[in-house]
Design an enzyme around this catalytic site. Structure first.
Site, PDB file in Angstrom:
ATOM      1  N   THR A  12      32.836  46.124  34.603  1.00  0.00           N
ATOM      2  CA  THR A  12      34.243  46.293  35.197  1.00  0.00           C
ATOM      3  C   THR A  12      34.854  47.707  35.277  1.00  0.00           C
ATOM      4  OG1 THR A  12      36.575  45.113  35.107  1.00  0.00           O
ATOM      5  CG2 THR A  12      35.615  45.653  32.899  1.00  0.00           C
ATOM      6  N   CYS A  21      44.613  47.922  30.653  1.00  0.00           N
ATOM      7  CA  CYS A  21      43.997  46.528  30.808  1.00  0.00           C
ATOM      8  C   CYS A  21      42.669  46.506  29.692  1.00  0.00           C
ATOM      9  CB  CYS A  21      43.224  46.176  32.091  1.00  0.00           C
ATOM     10  SG  CYS A  21      44.416  46.252  33.353  1.00  0.00           S
ATOM     11  N   HIS A  39      38.721  40.920  32.227  1.00  0.00           N
ATOM     12  CA  HIS A  39      39.395  42.174  32.397  1.00  0.00           C
ATOM     13  C   HIS A  39      40.645  41.582  32.591  1.00  0.00           C
ATOM     14  CE1 HIS A  39      39.846  46.297  34.932  1.00  0.00           C
ATOM     15  NE2 HIS A  39      41.134  45.711  34.414  1.00  0.00           N
TER      16      HIS A  39
END
Length: 161
Positions: free
Chosen positions: A23, A29, A46
């Site tokens: 990711t 995040c 994520h």
């Protein structure tokens, strides 16, 4: 044949050895990698936000929230069975923005990390490594054969978890 599987923002993917999950763009995040060492099946989530409860919309995307995404991903890793023996590694949760006043967005990276830690603890999944905080973005690459994770930061440093 090894597949490289990309996980987008507010998403998760589950696969098995020898695949690689990755990711990009982990700022505030958090990337959560959960792995079963016996089956060598793992997932990467994520998440963007810590908690879905302040939102009333019934059409929420569960993959966006730590409190919803982690249990969904774990259920898929374990085929809905009890999750004994799972382990986790996390990255992200940076402080990407400066806010002059407290609001819903302030300290979102830190709040995301805390929510992820709480949910994993509640589910009995130990975090065996982490690379969180700071003020720089990250990319997370998970090798499902070994559960080695490479964290690449925006300043081009590579850290192995």
């Amino acid at each position: 044949m090894i597949s490289r599987i990309k996980v987008g923002i507010s998403d998760y993917k589950v696969s098995g050895s020898p695949d690689v999950l990755m990711t990009l763009g982990l700022g505030s995040c958090v990337g959560i990698a959960v792995y079963d060492p016996k089956t060598r099946i793992g997932g990467l989530s994520h998440i963007m936000l810590p908690d879905s409860t302040p939102f009333s919309n019934r059409d929420l995307k569960p993959e966006k929230f730590a409190d919803l995404a982690i249990p969904l991903m774990v259920s898929k890793i374990t085929n809905g069975k009890f999750n004994i023996g799972l382990i986790a590694k996390i990255a992200g949760g940076a402080s990407m923005f400066n806010f002059s006043e407290l609001n819903m967005c302030s300290n979102i990276g830190e709040r995301n990390v805390l929510a992820v830690k709480e949910k994993l603890k509640e589910m009995g999944i130990p975090i065996i490594a982490s690379h969180t905080g700071g003020n720089i973005g990250r990319t997370m690459v998970v090798n499902l054969d070994t559960f080695e994770i490479n964290i690449m930061t925006a300043n081009r440093e590579i850290t192995k978890l």
